[in-house]
Design a protein around this motif. Structure first.
Motif, mmCIF file in Angstrom:
data_model
loop_
_atom_site.group_PDB
_atom_site.id
_atom_site.type_symbol
_atom_site.label_atom_id
_atom_site.label_comp_id
_atom_site.label_asym_id
_atom_site.label_seq_id
_atom_site.Cartn_x
_atom_site.Cartn_y
_atom_site.Cartn_z
ATOM 1 N N LEU A 1 32.937 37.731 38.171
ATOM 2 C CA LEU A 1 32.890 38.998 38.900
ATOM 3 C C LEU A 1 32.786 40.133 37.890
ATOM 4 O O LEU A 1 33.341 40.036 36.774
ATOM 5 C CB LEU A 1 34.144 39.171 39.769
ATOM 6 C CG LEU A 1 34.337 38.099 40.853
ATOM 7 C CD1 LEU A 1 35.654 38.315 41.583
ATOM 8 C CD2 LEU A 1 33.173 38.108 41.835
ATOM 9 N N PRO A 2 32.098 41.211 38.222
ATOM 10 C CA PRO A 2 31.805 42.254 37.218
ATOM 11 C C PRO A 2 32.975 43.190 36.943
ATOM 12 O O PRO A 2 32.845 44.416 37.040
ATOM 13 C CB PRO A 2 30.633 42.993 37.860
ATOM 14 C CG PRO A 2 30.859 42.863 39.318
ATOM 15 C CD PRO A 2 31.439 41.502 39.520
ATOM 16 N N VAL A 3 34.125 42.629 36.615
ATOM 17 C CA VAL A 3 35.274 43.474 36.299
ATOM 18 C C VAL A 3 36.072 42.779 35.198
ATOM 19 O O VAL A 3 36.202 41.566 35.183
ATOM 20 C CB VAL A 3 36.149 43.719 37.545
ATOM 21 C CG1 VAL A 3 36.733 42.427 38.083
ATOM 22 C CG2 VAL A 3 37.258 44.715 37.243
ATOM 23 N N ASN A 4 36.575 43.573 34.258
ATOM 24 C CA ASN A 4 37.384 43.055 33.166
ATOM 25 C C ASN A 4 38.859 43.282 33.487
ATOM 26 O O ASN A 4 39.254 44.369 33.903
ATOM 27 C CB ASN A 4 37.019 43.768 31.859
ATOM 28 C CG ASN A 4 37.635 43.079 30.659
ATOM 29 O OD1 ASN A 4 38.839 43.058 30.486
ATOM 30 N ND2 ASN A 4 36.771 42.504 29.813
ATOM 31 N N VAL A 5 39.676 42.240 33.299
ATOM 32 C CA VAL A 5 41.085 42.314 33.691
ATOM 33 C C VAL A 5 41.932 43.057 32.677
ATOM 34 O O VAL A 5 43.124 43.261 32.909
ATOM 35 C CB VAL A 5 41.673 40.906 33.904
ATOM 36 C CG1 VAL A 5 40.894 40.150 34.951
ATOM 37 C CG2 VAL A 5 41.735 40.129 32.585
ATOM 38 N N ASN A 6 41.361 43.478 31.565
ATOM 39 C CA ASN A 6 42.159 44.077 30.501
ATOM 40 C C ASN A 6 42.132 45.599 30.508
ATOM 41 O O ASN A 6 42.222 46.240 29.468
ATOM 42 C CB ASN A 6 41.711 43.538 29.141
ATOM 43 C CG ASN A 6 42.044 42.073 29.002
ATOM 44 O OD1 ASN A 6 43.146 41.653 29.348
ATOM 45 N ND2 ASN A 6 41.088 41.283 28.532
ATOM 46 N N GLY A 7 41.960 46.177 31.655
ATOM 47 C CA GLY A 7 42.205 47.600 31.802
ATOM 48 C C GLY A 7 41.093 48.533 31.461
ATOM 49 O O GLY A 7 41.234 49.755 31.605
ATOM 50 N N LEU B 1 36.766 38.633 34.997
ATOM 51 C CA LEU B 1 37.369 37.898 36.098
ATOM 52 C C LEU B 1 36.385 36.891 36.663
ATOM 53 O O LEU B 1 35.194 37.191 36.810
ATOM 54 C CB LEU B 1 37.794 38.886 37.204
ATOM 55 C CG LEU B 1 38.555 38.299 38.393
ATOM 56 C CD1 LEU B 1 39.944 37.830 37.962
ATOM 57 C CD2 LEU B 1 38.686 39.370 39.501
ATOM 58 N N THR B 2 36.896 35.706 36.986
ATOM 59 C CA THR B 2 36.054 34.679 37.596
ATOM 60 C C THR B 2 36.682 34.232 38.910
ATOM 61 O O THR B 2 37.880 34.413 39.143
ATOM 62 C CB THR B 2 35.903 33.470 36.672
ATOM 63 O OG1 THR B 2 37.188 32.836 36.506
ATOM 64 C CG2 THR B 2 35.338 33.864 35.320
ATOM 65 N N VAL B 3 35.852 33.625 39.741
ATOM 66 C CA VAL B 3 36.321 33.078 41.004
ATOM 67 C C VAL B 3 35.601 31.780 41.262
ATOM 68 O O VAL B 3 34.413 31.622 40.964
ATOM 69 C CB VAL B 3 36.087 34.059 42.173
ATOM 70 C CG1 VAL B 3 34.636 34.409 42.347
ATOM 71 C CG2 VAL B 3 36.668 33.520 43.471
ATOM 72 N N SER B 4 36.332 30.822 41.834
ATOM 73 C CA SER B 4 35.729 29.533 42.189
ATOM 74 C C SER B 4 36.040 29.250 43.640
ATOM 75 O O SER B 4 37.061 29.686 44.175
ATOM 76 C CB SER B 4 36.279 28.422 41.301
ATOM 77 O OG SER B 4 37.676 28.280 41.460
#
Length: 1993
Positions: free
Chosen positions: A244-250, A309-312
């Motif tokens: 997903l096109p978002v980084n979890v590190n802020g 972020l990834t999703v399965s």
């Protein structure tokens, strides 16, 4: 009116209005001398004044420029950012069809496509930070629903973040908004704790915790974004995971947390699954958290090494991601979204045109159905697959008060289209999906261009410009305009007055003089358009509206409301909003705090009205304080610039006594303290208090600085509510002397009229039934300290309130513990303890002030030497979850622990989990240790009720019980009842010190009232010849007299006419009584006389042609009436009519000239009549004509007499009606109805006058009384004697002598039993006080408390005696009656009579043998016995009465015959006998007649013979009226109040000629009380009963006959006071039900307490109160609405009375219905005249409401209903509404009504176990009531009962509700003390056998029960006995007492008896409250418990 609702405050129905976006342009006109400001919102934001600082003026200038300015992101120093993310950073102009009218939105649009509202804000610990969003919460039509995404990084650590998804519901208008949390997540210590507020314009402001906060808003309103910032991601074929096109590190710039919403759908095996996930993003270290929000949790989230972020999930999964930060890595594609709207939700609409495959949808729905807060919002999650909806779930929703729920929408898919159906009214929708979309699809997906207000294709747009002199603007459509100022429409501008310029229509309106008033005004402008479907008018609000306009009072330089909105105080100073001038949203300003004033805002109370010492509580309820979490910035600081230099007065509104306050650098704390302390008075109440202080201040450098810095905020902090700078010209409003006097009069009226506060029965807690009292002491810190506890750490007592207690314990940052041991041997025997009874240990705890904390409870059972035998501990609990219930329970039940236990040790401890200084740890409350009692069934147990028995038997038992209770608790009473504890009334005492004034003259008012007053009766004598006035009589009777009778009835006057020419009998003529009867009737009717004169002369004789019958009539009249000897000169050549004219008028015309009327008929014309008619009208002969002409000449020559001529009967009827109407207006004008005091005085005067006609008794008695009076006795002097011995006659004649000899002496005479309410001793005392007040012109208030009345008799008499001689007479003490039906109640003990009589005061009393006489003898009061008449006295009376007065002589034999018998020694007997003798016609048979009468042994027997004589005289002959005597006397006997003469005549259907002689004969034995006749003496009543009504059937027939008579008459106050009584006695239950079910009958009866009591008795007789609810509600349903609208005042009164009646009887659902209807109707009636705007002191919102007193009362009643129903939150809301409407309190009536509202609300809080808030409200209520009514009023005493024990030590009466509050908190001895005083007072006021006494006995029973005293059972049984007698079993109060009695039986092991009481109690509660009510549930649980123990199913 306001926001378009006619139901609230306006006559104009504004169906709703919509604010369409337009440019806001407000021009600043030239300044005037007035200090004025105008604004574009509810506060003064746009300023034209020299009062504000230069920065504000510059800002105002920019905003007021005529340029169109897009508001920058740094407005007002705001560095919070609101941005819109564009695709790939590109910026292209936005298409106009996507976003409508966004000129002023604080956003940066992606010019190509995407518009989203973002905001960033930050602050450092511990200050909250605020982000101002580009979103206005005034949604207007259709409402608005928004999803608010908030993420916070409160530390740089990866895991220190929280997120929250919130639902925002916009209101219609008036700045209403509501939020609901949908989901939260956090890592680290602090969870999400977000809130919101708005500014004056309605712009949304996010209120977040400290740290870095990112906010995003997605709405269903396209004006605020188009939802297109979501991205679509689809699973790649063959892959089971996707990024997903978002980084979890802020992210970057700055690095912060984030929140993502992910919509997921996919095919799991063969099932399509959809889910919603929230993702919390951390700051580093790949930290994130996923939470399924809805759906099946099959999707798994992870993170790549680079943080993406990834999703399965299942194959073919689809995802849509919405992220709250502009930090997406890429934009893989669009996801489909849409926004639409529909004018009518029920018509349905399409949300998506093509829906295929699987998908997950979020639908944002909103609707409006009114104005202000009348909107609803809901968010739904839909899972769909292949054209089918798999699941639908409401994720969240909320709604305004006009809705019952938020789940109002349904969805379906038809032919691939997603359709929605919603509620009535306009709706808006926003759809989020995980369906991939193209930009072209999204361009077509927004459909909100039409006007949702009207349904038109285009919107109505306009703009408004407001100035000080006018308001003008333009509009794009030709429309009528409506201008509203505050709650009223001041101008409607018709279409014709608009001027067209280009494509716009312009308008202008100049403010009128009456509209330019000082104050704070809300201005609104609406365009009026037609709805395209309904055709109704719709009001659309234009841009620039609303705006506020301030016209400041002269002399006010500057005024500010600290922390709150603008406010106009009672002195008309307008305090501007602090928010506008000092709010700041820059995240680098003072670490992010919102206000430039620094410090914090403290909420002093929940309601402005609860603040003490001010009616401007709005200025004090929130204050700016020095408290902040940051100890380095604990200060507040205001700096006002651009002020004129010089000396001024600064008015400070403070909520504490200040210590550190500085003005311009100078400390003023000490000066202010002195001012405040000097204004305080002993006994001032404690609570949230307002301090208003003026202090001199000098302005230099054009600046004022207000500053305070706290040294220790935990010990003291200054609290500033508002301040105003005033110059020398300023003046407060001055209350005139006239107004002050008017208020005093109003206070007195209120003191007399205010009803006692209703008391309720307390229900025992079943959880403690069968258990000992709480053995712990000071269990919640109620003593205010740590007494009885051993403590460690810094634990303290908090006043924030505990679990059902006023206090609680609070802990700090270290472990704080408390320990207490209970020695069980002090309560139980060792033998019982060794049986190991159950022991219960219990405590409630809750999280600390800022959440969290740790708690631990340990309980130990120990032996006598301290050895621990058994132990229980909860262990460390925590950190306590904030989301859980407010209070948590920690408890243990010890069982089977074996022998040896003698001590229970209790330990509890807690600490803060944040380690903050202060007390932020858990709270603890309601600790308990209880031991179970023995549970072996009692031997005498059985399933039976209490024994009710005979009334006469049970009352002495109850009375003895009460006496015992009072005696046993005498010590408790001493602290309350001592004389020195009474508040001192200095004004009163000063008046009592006045020296005696021997020249005293009574007040003019007294002199006017003491003048001879006519009875309220008009009795008209009609004189005429008979044959020739038949037509006229018929016309007069049917029209004129009927109308006059109606008018008289309306004024409380009885009307009767006497026409002896109509129906004169042959017997009366032949017996020669005609002339006598006629002339005596003229005397009785004087001065009212009507004469109809024609050509006929009438009955007469000449000397040469004498008439034997006429001569006999002359002889009879002369012989029997010495005053008629004059008629002998007119024996010949005179008609009877002529005699009437002379006797009635011409003998003394000046006496009656204004009340006598002559009507002369024109001579008849032969052509106008038939021959027969003509002969009837013309003179009998020429001789007769000449004499008639002479008589006419005698009349007409008196110019002052009223003489008219007429031709037709109708003409004379109209003349008579007008003339008698004038008489009515002259003698009894409207508004001169007798006051209650005057009515009572008249009744006693009539009774006395009847006994002064002839006095038969010894003059020696007068001498004896006078001798005792001259001795200045200090005790009452008592006349004793048997019935009929002449005591009342003696009293009346002695009083008459004194009044004639001493006109300046104050004489008060009260004949007990002489009238309906004369027997009530409290009313007697009240009448005494009233007469004293009038006579002496005293200006003090009469005490309304019954107990205070009794207490102050001595003082009032002493005061009167100091001015002149005083004589007080109480006749017939033996007839005292408390109204309970008790034969001789406690009032006969005469405790209410002062034991010591003041100097110059003489008290004379009389009584028969009995309890009263016993009391007199026991008190040792001097007395004189009225002896039977001696023979010499009898002989003297015979001579003086018969010969001296009536000229009748008896021979010696006859005299001796009378004197010699014993029975004539009774004066009543002798007088009655002599009256018969003097009227006897045959002297030959007189001796035999005397012998016959003397055969009667008693007065009663003699009256029976008199009745026989009356029958003989008046019931024989051809034309006699059969049963005349029986029917007359039985009607008087059966009547409830008596009968008027006209009623009797109509009932008997007799002519005046028949009635008059009979009435004259009966006259001496009747008493006339203002027109109502009744028996003179009870002996006659007894004789009538014995002779005519000897059995039940005869009585029933008598009642029935009279009932039938009143039923036939038009309903009036007179008929309703008789009918229920008569029908009940006649046992006509069906007719009784029909009567009392009649709404008009009910409305009249329910107007007073006596009538209500009749209704209660009637419905009880009919079988139950529930029948009344059914009957009245059914009757109401049948009334057409058109009838109600035509008679609105009548039906409002009816609804009000019904509501109170239903409430009294416990019919709550019916009460709720009628009260709601009443409020609705009243608001429609008084919306314009009594409208108001209610501003919220804690926000920027407002409401339009009606504050008419009747509306406020209706709301109070509705609040009471909700409380009774157990719907406490609704009750709080209703009471708050009522209280807040009273926003301009001035008059005593308004203050008392506010007091009533506060009391009602406090009662609700007691039920909610919030004693802390209840105490605040009751304290304020007490202050208000004391101000209006005085300290000693019963209403004030009742409030004291609701207060806390140590609240008011200076008062005497701390009664029932105070006891209830003490009891609820375990202070049983304290509670008992209050209950004892309540019992004493209540018993003295209403007696023992009264429902109020029953309530007190119940409360005392609770205390005795808790003290394990078996007398508790007797108290409950006594209370139940009284209630059952009064109300029966089907009464809610009966159910409560039955419950308590059952609980007592249960505790004493009478399980079967308990089961019976619980069974009956459950039936009652279920009947009145329903199964789901908390009380019903509690009773049901008790029944189940006891049933289980008795093994009964």
């Amino acid at each position: 009116m306001g926001s378009g609702s006619s139901k609230k405050a306006t006559p104009t129905i504004l169906k709703g209005y919509r604010s369409e976006s337009a440019k806001i342009i407000i021009s600043a006109e030239k300044k005037t001398d007035e200090q004025l400001s105008i604004s574009n919102g509810p506060e003064d934001k746009k300023t034209i004044s020299s009062q504000i600082d230069s920065d504000e003026k510059k800002s105002s200038d920019v905003r007021n420029s005529e340029k169109d300015i897009a508001i920058s992101s740094n407005t007002n120093g705001d560095d919070s950012k609101s941005v819109t993310n564009g695709i790939d950073g590109k910026s292209v102009k936005s298409p106009t069809h996507d976003v409508q009218n966004n000129d002023n939105k604080n956003t940066v649009d992606d010019p190509e496509f995407i518009k989203t509202i973002y905001c960033q804000c930050s602050s450092t610990w511990p200050s909250n930070c605020y982000g101002k969003l580009d979103f206005n919460i005034n949604a207007y039509h259709g409402g608005c629903t928004a999803l608010c995404f908030v993420s916070c990084a409160f530390s740089d650590k990866a895991e220190q973040s929280n997120v929250e998804l919130r639902l925002i519901r916009s209101g219609f208008d008036c700045n209403h908004v509501e939020a609901e949390s949908i989901a939260k997540m956090h890592a680290g210590h602090f969870g999400a704790n977000n809130s919101q507020c708005v500014d004056e314009d309605g712009m949304l402001i996010a209120d977040c915790i400290f740290g870095k906060n990112d906010i995003m808003l997605l709405t269903n309103d396209s004006r605020y974004g188009n939802l297109r910032n979501g991205v679509f991601v689809g699973m790649v074929e063959g892959e089971d995971q996707i990024a997903l096109p978002v980084n979890v590190n802020g992210g970057e710039n700055p690095r912060a947390s984030g929140l993502s919403l992910v919509l997921c759908s996919g095919k799991n095996k063969e099932t399509i699954t959809g889910a919603l996930y929230l993702i919390r993003l951390g700051l580093s270290g790949n930290n994130f958290q996923a939470k399924v929000l809805s759906g099946e949790d099959i999707f798994k989230f992870g993170v790549k090494d680079d943080g993406q972020l990834t999703v399965s999930g299942p194959k073919d999964s689809k995802f849509a991601l919405f992220h709250n930060r502009n930090t997406l890595i890429s934009h893989p594609g669009y996801t489909y979204v849409s926004q639409s709207q529909y004018i009518e939700g029920t018509d349905g609409g399409m949300l998506m045109e093509i829906l295929t495959g699987h998908a997950t949808l979020i639908i944002l729905c909103s609707n409006s159905n009114g104005t202000e807060d009348s909107t609803a919002s809901a968010v739904y999650h839909l899972s769909v697959s292949d054209g089918n909806i798999i699941s639908t779930k409401e994720l969240s929703g909320c709604h305004g008060p006009s809705y019952k729920k938020s789940d109002l929408w349904t969805f379906e898919i038809v032919a691939g289209q997603l359709l929605v159906t919603g509620p009535t009214g306009p709706c808006k929708y926003g759809v989020l999906t995980n369906i991939k979309a193209q930009s072209a699809d999204l361009l077509r997906s927004i459909n909100q261009d039409s006007c949702l207000a009207t349904g038109e294709q285009t919107k109505t747009l306009g703009k408004v410009q407001a100035t000080l002199n006018n308001i003008n603007g333009n509009i794009n459509k030709e429309s009528e305009l409506c201008i509203m100022m505050n709650h009223k429409i001041v101008r409607t501008i018709p279409v014709e007055e608009l001027e067209k310029k280009a494509d716009q229509f312009t308008f202008s309106y100049q403010w009128k003089k009456e509209e330019k008033v000082v104050g704070y005004h809300m201005i609104r402008v609406f365009a009026v358009r037609k709805h395209v479907k309904s055709g109704e008018d719709v009001y659309i609000e234009l841009s620039g509206s609303p705006c506020s306009l301030t016209r400041q009072k002269p002399g006010v330089i500057y005024a500010l409301n600290c922390g709150g909105p603008a406010y106009q105080d009672l002195n008309d100073i307008v305090y501007s909003s602090e928010h506008k001038q000092f709010a700041n949203f820059s995240c680098d300003f003072l670490k992010g705090i919102r206000s430039k004033a620094r410090g914090g805002v403290k909420k002093q109370a929940k309601l402005p009205a609860s603040m003490l010492k001010s009616h401007d509580g709005f200025l004090y309820v929130i204050t700016r304080t020095t408290f902040t979490q940051d100890e380095h910035d604990q200060r507040f600081h205001y700096q006002i610039k651009d002020l004129p230099n010089g000396k001024f007065k600064l008015r400070l509104h403070l909520a504490t006594i200040p210590k550190e306050l500085q003005l311009n650098g100078k400390s003023v704390g000490e000066t202010l303290q002195k001012k405040i302390l000097s204004s305080q008075k002993p006994g001032d109440l404690k609570g949230p208090t307002c301090y208003c202080v003026d202090i001199d201040v000098e302005i230099e450098n054009n600046s004022l600085e207000v500053y305070s810095k706290s040294k220790d905020v935990y010990k003291h902090m200054d609290r500033l509510g508002a301040f105003a700078l005033l110059d020398k010209t300023y003046k407060d409003e001055v209350i005139s002397e006239t107004t002050i006097k008017e208020e005093e009069v109003e206070k007195q009226k209120l003191a007399d009229q205010v009803l006692p506060i209703d008391t309720v029965t307390t229900r025992k807690e079943m959880t403690v039934v069968g258990w000992s009292p709480n053995l712990l002491q000071n269990a919640s810190g109620e003593s205010g300290d740590m007494k009885h506890w051993n403590t460690q750490g810094n634990m303290k007592v908090s006043d924030r309130g505990g679990f059902g207690t006023e206090a609680s314990f609070v802990t700090g940052h270290m472990w704080c513990s408390k320990y207490q041991e209970v020695n069980l041997l002090e309560t139980f025997s060792a033998e019982y303890l060794d049986t190991a009874p159950d022991i219960q240990v219990f405590e409630m705890y809750r999280q600390g002030h800022c959440g969290g904390g740790f708690y631990c409870l340990t309980a130990q059972l120990m032996s006598e030497n301290g050895k621990v035998l058994k132990e229980y501990t909860t262990g460390q609990i925590g950190s306590i979850n904030v989301a859980n219930a407010p209070w948590h329970e920690a408890s243990v039940l010890f069982s089977d622990y074996g022998p040896g236990v003698r001590i229970v040790a209790f330990t509890s401890k807690g600490k803060d989990d944040k380690f903050w200084a202060g007390h932020y740890g858990p709270f603890m409350s309601a600790a308990q240790i209880r031991v179970r009692r023995e549970s072996n069934p009692a031997k005498d147990d059985s399933f039976t009720d209490i024994l009710l028995g005979d009334d006469s038997a049970k009352r002495p038992i109850i009375d003895k019980l009460v006496t015992t209770i009072l005696t046993d608790n005498q010590d408790l009473l001493e602290n309350f009842a001592e004389e020195e504890k009474m508040p001192v009334d200095k004004a009163f005492d000063n008046q009592t010190k006045i020296t005696v004034n021997h020249d005293f003259v009574p007040s003019k008012q007294w002199q006017r009232q003491r003048q001879t007053r006519k009875k309220r009766e008009i009795r008209v004598f009609v004189s005429s010849t008979f044959r020739d006035f038949k037509d006229e009589r018929e016309e007069i009777i049917k029209k004129a007299f009927r109308e006059i009778n109606r008018m008289c009835t309306d004024r409380g006057v009885f009307f009767t006419y006497v026409d002896l020419r109509w129906g004169i009998t042959k017997e009366q003529t032949s017996h020669g009584q005609t002339i006598s009867i006629c002339l005596q009737e003229i005397d009785r009717c004087r001065p009212y006389f009507i004469c109809l004169m024609g050509d006929r002369f009438g009955w007469c004789q000449t000397e040469d042609k004498p008439d034997d019958v006429l001569n006999m009539s002359y002889d009879y009249a002369i012989e029997n009436n010495p005053k008629l000897k004059w008629i002998d000169k007119f024996r010949y050549d005179t008609s009877v009519t002529q005699l009437e004219v002379f006797h009635g008028v011409l003998n003394d015309p000046d006496l009656v000239k204004n009340k006598c009327f002559f009507y002369l008929r024109d001579p008849p014309s032969k052509e106008d009549f038939s021959e027969e008619e003509y002969k009837r009208l013309i003179s009998e002969s020429e001789w007769h004509r000449e004499h008639q002409d002479w008589l006419k000449d005698q009349v007409t020559k008196h110019k002052d007499l009223n003489v008219r001529t007429f031709k037709k009967p109708l003409e004379v009827s109209e003349y008579i009606k007008k003339d008698l109407e004038r008489c009515l207006d002259d003698d009894f004008p409207k508004g001169t109805e007798l006051s209650k005091l005057e009515q009572q005085r008249e009744a006693h005067a009539a009774f006395s006058s009847a006994r002064c006609r002839v006095y038969i008794g010894s003059q020696d008695y007068f001498t004896e009384i006078n001798n005792n009076r001259s001795q200045n006795l200090t005790q009452p002097f008592v006349l004793l004697g048997e019935s009929g011995c002449g005591k009342s006659a003696l009293v009346a004649n002695w009083v008459k002598q004194v009044e004639e000899a001493e006109p300046a002496t104050f004489m008060f005479v009260h004949f007990i039993g002489s009238s309906a309410d004369s027997a009530n001793y409290i009313k007697l005392i009240r009448r005494l006080f009233g007469e004293i007040k009038v006579f002496f012109n005293f200006d003090m208030q009469i005490p309304s408390s019954d107990s205070i009345l009794i207490h102050e008799i001595g003082k009032w008499l002493r005061m009167a005696g100091s001015l002149t001689k005083v004589v007080i007479v109480f006749d017939a003490l033996n007839q005292l009656d408390s109204g309970e039906g008790e034969l001789e109640g406690t009032e006969h003990d005469l405790d209410w009579i002062p034991s010591e009589i003041p100097p110059n005061v003489f008290v004379l009393m009389s009584t028969l043998p009995g309890r009263a006489m016993t009391a007199c003898n026991q008190a040792g009061w001097p007395s004189m016995k009225v002896q039977p008449l001696q023979d010499s006295q009898k002989m003297q009376i015979l001579t003086e009465y018969l010969e001296g007065i009536y000229g009748k002589t008896l021979n010696q034999q006859q005299k001796e015959m009378i004197v010699s018998v014993k029975q004539t020694s009774n004066p009543l007997y002798l007088k009655s006998l002599l009256d018969e003798v003097r009227m006897y016609g045959s002297f030959r048979t007189l001796t035999e007649k005397i012998q016959e009468y003397l055969s009667a042994d008693t007065p009663q027997d003699l009256f029976a013979k008199i009745l026989d004589r009356l029958e003989e005289d008046f019931e024989k002959g051809d034309n006699a009226r059969k049963h005349l005597v029986r029917d007359t006397t039985t009607a008087l006997w059966c009547a409830n109040k008596g009968m008027s003469e006209s009623e009797i005549v109509e009932l008997l259907d007799v002519t005046s000629a028949v009635w008059s002689p009979f009435y004259l004969s009966l006259y001496e034995n009747l008493v006339n009380r203002n027109g109502l006749l009744n028996f003179f003496h009870d002996h006659l009543r007894q004789a009538v009963e014995k002779k005519y009504l000897s059995d039940a059937e005869a009585k029933r027939n008598g009642y029935l006959r009279l009932a039938n008579f009143f039923v036939s008459k038009e309903t009036s106050n007179r008929t309703v006071e008789e009918l229920p009584f008569l029908l009940t006695r006649a046992n006509e239950l069906d007719r009784l039900k029909t009567t009392v079910s009649d709404l008009d009958v009910f409305n009249r009866l329910s107007d007073n307490e006596d009538g209500i009591f009749e209704l209660v008795k009637a419905w009880k007789t009919l079988g139950g109160f529930s029948l009344s609810g059914e009957a009245y509600m059914s009757a109401l349903a049948k009334v057409p609405k058109s009838v109600i609208m035509e008679n609105v005042p009548y039906y409002c009164k009816l609804y009000r009375n019904l509501g109170k009646f239903f409430l009294k009887l416990g019919l709550m659902e019916a009460a709720k219905t009628v009260n709601k209807t009443l409020i609705k109707q009243l608001e429609m009636n008084f919306g314009e005249s009594h409208g108001t705007i209610v501003y919220d002191p804690f926000s920027q919102s407002w409401e339009y409401r009606c504050k008419h007193p009747d509306v406020i009362t209706g709301l109070h009643d509705l609040g009471t209903v909700y409380r009774q129903l157990g719907e406490y939150d609704k009750a709080v809301s209703v009471y708050n509404d009522a209280i807040n409407r009273q926003n301009r309190i001035r008059s005593p009536s308004q203050k008392l009504q506010l007091c009533e509202g506060l009391l009602g609300l406090s009662t609700v809080y007691i039920h909610k176990e919030d004693m802390f808030e209840a105490k605040i409200l009751m304290t304020r209520a007490l202050e208000l009531a004391t101000f209006v009514l005085g300290k000693k009023h019963h209403f004030v005493a009742a409030i004291l009962t609701k207060a806390r024990y140590n609240l008011l030590p200076d008062y005497l009466i701390l009664i029932q509700h105070l006891g209830q509050l003490s009891y609820k908190q375990g202070r049983v001895d304290e509670a008992l003390a209050y209950y004892m005083q309540d019992l004493k007072v209540t018993r003295s006021e209403v007696g023992t056998n009264h429902p109020r006494t029953a309530v007190v006995l119940n409360e005392i029973g609770l205390v005795y029960d808790d003290k394990n005293d078996v007398m508790a059972g007797q108290l409950y049984e006594a209370a139940l006995t009284i209630i059952l007698e009064t109300y029966g079993n089907n009464y809610l109060g009966t159910g409560s007492i039955r419950y308590n009695l059952g609980a007592f039986y249960f505790g004493t092991n009478h399980f079967e008896k308990a089961r019976f009481q619980f069974t009956e109690s459950y039936k009652i509660h279920d009947m009145f409250l329903g199964d789901n009510h908390p009380d019903t549930i509690a009773v049901k649980e008790a029944l189940n418990t006891v049933s289980a123990m008795t093994k009964t199913k």
